[in-house]
Write a protein that holds these residues in place. Structure first.
Motif, PDB file in Angstrom:
ATOM      1  N   ASN A   1       9.159  15.658   1.327  1.00  0.00           N
ATOM      2  CA  ASN A   1       7.873  15.021   1.851  1.00  0.00           C
ATOM      3  C   ASN A   1       7.874  14.043   2.575  1.00  0.00           C
ATOM      4  N   SER A   2       7.897  14.310   4.039  1.00  0.00           N
ATOM      5  CA  SER A   2       8.063  13.424   4.899  1.00  0.00           C
ATOM      6  C   SER A   2       6.790  12.412   4.965  1.00  0.00           C
ATOM      7  N   TYR A   3       5.651  12.912   4.734  1.00  0.00           N
ATOM      8  CA  TYR A   3       4.428  12.248   4.864  1.00  0.00           C
ATOM      9  C   TYR A   3       4.469  11.077   3.795  1.00  0.00           C
ATOM     10  N   VAL A   4       4.547  11.104   2.666  1.00  0.00           N
ATOM     11  CA  VAL A   4       4.859  10.376   1.332  1.00  0.00           C
ATOM     12  C   VAL A   4       5.706   9.439   2.088  1.00  0.00           C
ATOM     13  N   GLY A   5       7.037   9.899   2.238  1.00  0.00           N
ATOM     14  CA  GLY A   5       8.111   8.822   2.689  1.00  0.00           C
ATOM     15  C   GLY A   5       8.062   8.111   3.849  1.00  0.00           C
ATOM     16  N   ASP A   6       7.546   8.570   4.862  1.00  0.00           N
ATOM     17  CA  ASP A   6       7.310   7.804   6.036  1.00  0.00           C
ATOM     18  C   ASP A   6       5.937   7.068   6.245  1.00  0.00           C
ATOM     19  N   TYR A   7       4.993   7.548   5.571  1.00  0.00           N
ATOM     20  CA  TYR A   7       3.740   6.848   5.787  1.00  0.00           C
ATOM     21  C   TYR A   7       3.158   6.142   4.762  1.00  0.00           C
ATOM     22  N   TYR A   8       3.376   6.366   3.534  1.00  0.00           N
ATOM     23  CA  TYR A   8       2.826   5.381   2.575  1.00  0.00           C
ATOM     24  C   TYR A   8       3.830   4.245   2.361  1.00  0.00           C
ATOM     25  N   ALA A   9       5.113   4.624   2.285  1.00  0.00           N
ATOM     26  CA  ALA A   9       6.292   3.567   1.939  1.00  0.00           C
ATOM     27  C   ALA A   9       7.470   4.102   2.332  1.00  0.00           C
ATOM     28  N   ASN A  10       8.611   3.268   2.505  1.00  0.00           N
ATOM     29  CA  ASN A  10       9.826   3.746   2.585  1.00  0.00           C
ATOM     30  C   ASN A  10      10.497   3.193   1.197  1.00  0.00           C
ATOM     31  N   ASN A  11      10.928   3.645   0.275  1.00  0.00           N
ATOM     32  CA  ASN A  11      11.311   3.185  -0.967  1.00  0.00           C
ATOM     33  C   ASN A  11      12.609   3.020  -1.186  1.00  0.00           C
ATOM     34  N   SER A  12      13.462   3.122  -0.217  1.00  0.00           N
ATOM     35  CA  SER A  12      15.105   3.067  -0.260  1.00  0.00           C
ATOM     36  C   SER A  12      15.232   1.649  -0.972  1.00  0.00           C
ATOM     37  N   SER A  13      16.045   1.706  -2.034  1.00  0.00           N
ATOM     38  CA  SER A  13      16.224   0.419  -2.566  1.00  0.00           C
ATOM     39  C   SER A  13      14.914  -0.326  -3.261  1.00  0.00           C
ATOM     40  N   ASN A  14      14.278   0.520  -3.797  1.00  0.00           N
ATOM     41  CA  ASN A  14      12.919   0.123  -4.414  1.00  0.00           C
ATOM     42  C   ASN A  14      12.096  -0.755  -3.660  1.00  0.00           C
ATOM     43  N   SER A  15      12.286  -0.576  -2.252  1.00  0.00           N
ATOM     44  CA  SER A  15      11.355  -1.704  -1.507  1.00  0.00           C
ATOM     45  C   SER A  15      10.229  -0.846  -0.895  1.00  0.00           C
ATOM     46  N   LEU A  16       9.166  -1.637  -0.507  1.00  0.00           N
ATOM     47  CA  LEU A  16       7.902  -0.937  -0.221  1.00  0.00           C
ATOM     48  C   LEU A  16       7.763  -1.698   1.211  1.00  0.00           C
ATOM     49  N   SER A  17       8.679  -2.338   1.555  1.00  0.00           N
ATOM     50  CA  SER A  17       8.185  -3.359   2.792  1.00  0.00           C
ATOM     51  C   SER A  17       8.024  -2.430   4.238  1.00  0.00           C
ATOM     52  N   ASN A  18       8.447  -1.110   4.279  1.00  0.00           N
ATOM     53  CA  ASN A  18       8.482  -0.370   5.396  1.00  0.00           C
ATOM     54  C   ASN A  18       7.358   0.512   5.798  1.00  0.00           C
ATOM     55  N   GLY A  19       6.053   0.304   4.704  1.00  0.00           N
ATOM     56  CA  GLY A  19       5.246   1.388   4.631  1.00  0.00           C
ATOM     57  C   GLY A  19       4.291   1.347   5.919  1.00  0.00           C
ATOM     58  N   ARG A  20       4.037   2.350   6.380  1.00  0.00           N
ATOM     59  CA  ARG A  20       3.266   2.627   7.792  1.00  0.00           C
ATOM     60  C   ARG A  20       1.765   2.673   7.443  1.00  0.00           C
ATOM     61  N   LEU A  21       1.452   2.935   6.373  1.00  0.00           N
ATOM     62  CA  LEU A  21       0.006   2.720   5.966  1.00  0.00           C
ATOM     63  C   LEU A  21      -0.291   1.606   4.765  1.00  0.00           C
ATOM     64  N   ALA A  22      -1.244   1.215   4.792  1.00  0.00           N
ATOM     65  CA  ALA A  22      -1.683   0.244   3.602  1.00  0.00           C
ATOM     66  C   ALA A  22      -2.995   0.446   3.176  1.00  0.00           C
ATOM     67  N   PRO A  23      -3.267  -0.003   1.788  1.00  0.00           N
ATOM     68  CA  PRO A  23      -4.554   0.272   1.325  1.00  0.00           C
ATOM     69  C   PRO A  23      -5.476  -0.881   1.843  1.00  0.00           C
ATOM     70  N   PHE A  24      -6.600  -0.459   1.883  1.00  0.00           N
ATOM     71  CA  PHE A  24      -7.667  -1.450   2.322  1.00  0.00           C
ATOM     72  C   PHE A  24      -8.014  -2.273   0.932  1.00  0.00           C
ATOM     73  N   ASP A  25      -7.567  -3.706   1.102  1.00  0.00           N
ATOM     74  CA  ASP A  25      -7.303  -4.572   0.067  1.00  0.00           C
ATOM     75  C   ASP A  25      -8.790  -4.816  -0.845  1.00  0.00           C
ATOM     76  N   GLU A  26      -9.876  -4.684  -0.241  1.00  0.00           N
ATOM     77  CA  GLU A  26     -11.140  -4.745  -0.766  1.00  0.00           C
ATOM     78  C   GLU A  26     -11.261  -4.088  -2.003  1.00  0.00           C
TER      79      GLU A  26
END
Length: 567
Positions: A323-348
């Motif tokens: 599922n390339s959408y979840v993997g590439d756009y929500y977050a890159n979770n390799s090594s349990n890291s969310l640091s490479n997410g290409r999309l983020a939630p509106f924090d409000e």
């Protein structure tokens, strides 16, 4: 609109792996097709099934799944730019769209549509030739292909409004496949006609649940291929967009009644997992041993009791089926890291949870923590689909949710599930008038009660009917807000806002909502979105080059595109 013809398609088609859809089912254990000569093909049942699996394969592709997600979410108030967003993605999120943006390329959907057209065209011929291919099997296969084709067109008209429409397959190199755009309403009417014709031909199950089997064996096959409840769910959605409230309600009732009957037949096995919320069976958020249980089953494991149709990705059986959408756009979770997410939630939406409620989420609403992950004090990430498990304990002070992150990109993608259908029915009931408000509220409240672990009527409930019953506008906002909470990041939000704008004939509310997330040029974006044409994507520039009948959306008709149309 470029579509590969059938000769090229058959010569290169590799059958979609069984596990990508439903595990190791025999009916998907098919050999790949290579160098097939058209004249020697379409003679037996397996020929049809092979190409039908190619329809699913195409729908699962990276290009399709990415657009299903982005077209339904990126322009909404749900999403902002992540850590490593591309320029093209930023343009989509910031309403700075150009016809050259590759996310406006619809080729993968039309490739899928053509595969479906091929199946629908040839299946009747094969049924006459192969005595082992029964009439009911042929009709069921056509129903599956019709659903997939209709789903693709439904995404296209919601994204672009008017699109080229055909039911004819591209069979040989001489066929002209350049078509003018067909209007939104005409395509919508055709999709309804197509699905009405096949809705009762689809199979109820591919392997009927057996209470004596384990859950994985009993239900998994019923959600990864198109079944009758899935067809009715899509039909309900189409009728909702058409504004045919009674037919929408009738389709929703079919799905809800189906799930009630399924619950009754499986009650012994589901009794510690599924509970009746206002007489509708839903997976409990909190069981004796598990909190966040509904999320873990619906999104973590997938193929849950509530699922109607989902795209199933599986590392066990096909490591290339990701599922390339979840993997590439929500977050890159390799090594349990969310640091490479290409999309983020509106924090409000998350705000100061779980210390106090926000305008959208009550403090006890499990969906807030299942959808959004807070790291530190200012960093927010999309958790839905990225997490395999969320543990929530809102019974004590100072608590924080705990997450188990998906290490590989094999999250399923849910197209329709039961609560989506419940909220469709609630919306249609509200539009019918005040005499139906109480029934609509019961459906909305059932979804809300599950989310806040309210099992006892009158205790722990967040929503109160008296707060909404006097005003249609309040009821409409209530169902929209509940869809927002329940279906966040599932490719629904922009479409919900668009449907509301089409119904009211005004873009003002949509523009105010979606510009809350913007940092710059807010007034400019609102002015742009005042034009109803701007609610839809521009036609991809390459399409204008190859299809002289296609005329650019006036909101994006730049000088270059005008020259293309003249030429």
């Amino acid at each position: 609109m470029r579509i590969k013809n059938i000769k090229h398609f058959l010569s290169g088609l590799l059958c979609f792996t069984a596990a990508a859809l439903t595990g190791c089912s025999d009916y998907l254990d098919l050999k790949p097709l290579n160098d097939v000569v058209l004249e020697n093909y379409w003679t037996k049942k397996s020929d049809v099934t092979s190409v039908l699996m190619g329809c699913y394969e195409s729908l699962y592709s990276s290009d399709c799944i990415t657009r299903m997600g982005l077209w339904g979410e990126a322009r909404s108030d749900n999403m902002i730019i992540g850590v490593s967003s591309s320029r093209d993605l930023e343009q989509l999120i910031k309403e700075d769209l150009l016809p050259s943006n590759p996310f406006c390329n619809w080729a993968s959907f039309y490739q899928t549509i053509n595969r479906c057209n091929i199946v629908i065209h040839y299946a009747p011929e094969v049924q006459e030739l192969d005595p082992n291919y029964s009439l009911s099997e042929m009709k069921a296969n056509i129903a599956e292909a019709t659903f997939i084709r209709s789903l693709c067109y439904f995404h296209l008209i919601r994204a672009f409004r008017d699109v080229p429409f055909t039911r004819e397959p591209s069979i040989d190199d001489t066929q002209d496949y350049q078509l003018p755009a067909t209007s939104f309403d005409t395509v919508l009417a055709n999709l309804i006609e197509d699905l009405e014709a096949v809705k009762d031909d689809a199979q109820l199950y591919f392997r009927k649940p057996n209470p004596d089997k384990q859950k994985e064996a009993a239900e998994r096959d019923n959600t990864a291929r198109v079944t009758r409840p899935a067809v009715y769910a899509l039909l309900a959605d189409l009728y909702l967009w058409k504004g045919d409230w009674q037919k929408c309600i009738a389709c929703c009732d079919y799905v809800i009644d189906f799930k009630k009957k399924e619950y009754e037949s499986l009650k012994r096995r589901l009794q510690n997992d599924v509970y009746l919320f206002n007489d509708i069976p839903l997976i409990m958020e909190k069981t004796e041993n598990t909190s966040g249980n509904a999320y873990n089953e619906i999104f973590g494991e997938g193929n849950s009791f509530e699922s109607l149709f989902e795209l199933t990705y599986s590392e066990t059986f096909n490591t290339d089926n990701r599922n390339s959408y979840v993997g590439d756009y929500y977050a890159n979770n390799s090594s349990n890291s969310l640091s490479n997410g290409r999309l983020a939630p509106f924090d409000e939406f998350y705000g100061d949870l779980p210390n106090k409620s926000t305008d959208l989420f009550n403090i006890s609403d499990c969906r807030a923590y299942e959808s959004i992950y807070q790291a530190g004090t200012t960093q927010y990430y999309i958790a839905k689909y990225a997490a395999t498990r969320v543990t929530i304990d809102n019974s004590k002070t100072g608590w924080r949710p705990e997450y188990s992150w998906r290490s590989s990109n094999y999250a399923h993608w849910i197209v329709y599930r039961l609560t989506d259908v419940m909220l469709m029915k609630a919306e249609a009931l509200i539009e019918q008038g005040s005499e139906n408000f109480e029934d609509a509220f019961a459906l909305i409240n059932a979804v809300s009660k599950r989310a806040v672990n309210s099992l006892t009527p009158g205790t722990g409930e967040v929503l109160k009917y008296n707060d909404y019953k006097e005003s249609k506008e309040d009821m409409e906002k209530l169902v929209m807000d509940e869809r927002h909470r329940e279906l966040m990041f599932e490719g629904k939000r922009w479409y919900d806002l668009l449907r509301q704008a089409r119904r009211t004939g005004s873009t003002k509310e949509l523009a105010l909502i979606v510009t809350k997330k913007q940092v710059t040029n807010i007034s400019g974006i609102q002015i742009r979105l005042a034009d109803p044409n701007a609610l839809y994507l521009p036609y991809f520039r390459n399409e204008l080059k190859v299809n002289p009948y296609l005329k650019q959306n006036p909101a994006y008709n730049t000088g270059d595109d005008a020259d293309l149309e003249k030429n």
